[in-house]
Write a protein that holds these residues in place. Sequence first.
Motif, PDB file in Angstrom:
ATOM      1  N   ILE A 124      34.435  23.737  54.700  1.00  0.00           N
ATOM      2  CA  ILE A 124      33.715  22.769  55.537  1.00  0.00           C
ATOM      3  C   ILE A 124      32.391  23.357  56.005  1.00  0.00           C
ATOM      4  O   ILE A 124      31.353  22.685  55.985  1.00  0.00           O
ATOM      5  N   GLU A 125      32.413  24.613  56.424  1.00  0.00           N
ATOM      6  CA  GLU A 125      31.180  25.259  56.873  1.00  0.00           C
ATOM      7  C   GLU A 125      30.145  25.298  55.743  1.00  0.00           C
ATOM      8  O   GLU A 125      28.948  25.043  55.960  1.00  0.00           O
ATOM      9  N   ALA A 126      30.601  25.601  54.539  1.00  0.00           N
ATOM     10  CA  ALA A 126      29.692  25.611  53.391  1.00  0.00           C
ATOM     11  C   ALA A 126      29.120  24.216  53.146  1.00  0.00           C
ATOM     12  O   ALA A 126      27.935  24.066  52.811  1.00  0.00           O
ATOM     13  N   ALA A 127      29.954  23.197  53.317  1.00  0.00           N
ATOM     14  CA  ALA A 127      29.491  21.821  53.132  1.00  0.00           C
ATOM     15  C   ALA A 127      28.454  21.458  54.194  1.00  0.00           C
ATOM     16  O   ALA A 127      27.452  20.783  53.899  1.00  0.00           O
ATOM     17  N   PHE A 128      28.677  21.896  55.436  1.00  0.00           N
ATOM     18  CA  PHE A 128      27.689  21.664  56.495  1.00  0.00           C
ATOM     19  C   PHE A 128      26.365  22.347  56.155  1.00  0.00           C
ATOM     20  O   PHE A 128      25.289  21.788  56.366  1.00  0.00           O
ATOM     21  N   ASN A 129      26.439  23.557  55.645  1.00  0.00           N
ATOM     22  CA  ASN A 129      25.222  24.301  55.299  1.00  0.00           C
ATOM     23  C   ASN A 129      24.441  23.624  54.178  1.00  0.00           C
ATOM     24  O   ASN A 129      23.216  23.728  54.115  1.00  0.00           O
ATOM     25  N   ARG A 130      25.155  22.945  53.277  1.00  0.00           N
ATOM     26  CA  ARG A 130      24.488  22.248  52.178  1.00  0.00           C
ATOM     27  C   ARG A 130      23.863  20.928  52.613  1.00  0.00           C
ATOM     28  O   ARG A 130      22.993  20.390  51.936  1.00  0.00           O
ATOM     29  N   HIS A 131      24.345  20.400  53.729  1.00  0.00           N
ATOM     30  CA  HIS A 131      24.005  19.034  54.116  1.00  0.00           C
ATOM     31  C   HIS A 131      22.583  18.942  54.646  1.00  0.00           C
ATOM     32  O   HIS A 131      22.148  19.729  55.477  1.00  0.00           O
ATOM     33  N   ALA A 132      21.861  17.938  54.180  1.00  0.00           N
ATOM     34  CA  ALA A 132      20.456  17.780  54.569  1.00  0.00           C
ATOM     35  C   ALA A 132      20.299  17.278  56.007  1.00  0.00           C
ATOM     36  O   ALA A 132      19.258  17.504  56.628  1.00  0.00           O
TER      37      ALA A 132
END
Length: 227
Positions: free
Chosen positions: A162-170
């Motif tokens: 989830i943290e990685a997904a947040f980091n990818r999110h624009a």
Amino acid sequence: MINVLDKTDTEIKTDVLSELKYDPSLKVTEIGVLVTDGIVTLTGYTTSFNEKLAAVHAVKRVAGVVAIADDIELHIPDANHRTDGEIAAAAAHQIAWSTTIPKGTVEITIRNGWVILEGEVEWWYQKNAAEVAVRHLAGVCGVSNSIRVQSTNKIPAVGMDIEAAFNRHALLDAKQIRIEVAGNKVMLHGTVPTLTQREEAERVAWAAQGVCAVDNHLAIEWFKTGD
């Protein structure tokens, strides 16, 4: 640096009315707006449940809004009135024809135009798809989505995913969001600028494999980049 920028209630109301007017699916003349301490109360009426939802979602996009009270009434035109049996049949077809919702997983009950969804699916997106499939139907007054998300997968690295997904999110600032994981349950803490981003953070958390529950404790704190 990040500075908190206050908007007056008058400024928020002006922006909310502009956003409602900008949305082509809404009749802004039939919707009233009151703002107190960043809390927006919507009054007036819409002619469909989907339009009512669209009004709420439009307000969530406005910076400075911290909460919404939805007091919009639903005035369904006679031409769009349907019996509970007709709504049930249409909803069942929509669910059955969906390629996203596993067959036989969703139970549908209609009470006075209100759709109640129950059952069990493995992913949140399947639960959400069931609600999206029925809320636009003629005669629908509201939807209660009580479908359970139940997964046998317990992924130790779900928090990292989830943290990685947040980091990818624009649109999301991962540094402002803290993630806790207990078994299949995810808890989100921290701040985001808008209600829309709060919902988006929750959606991203739900997308992780094995997640069966998300407690969203994110607070709304509107900020902008300053000098």
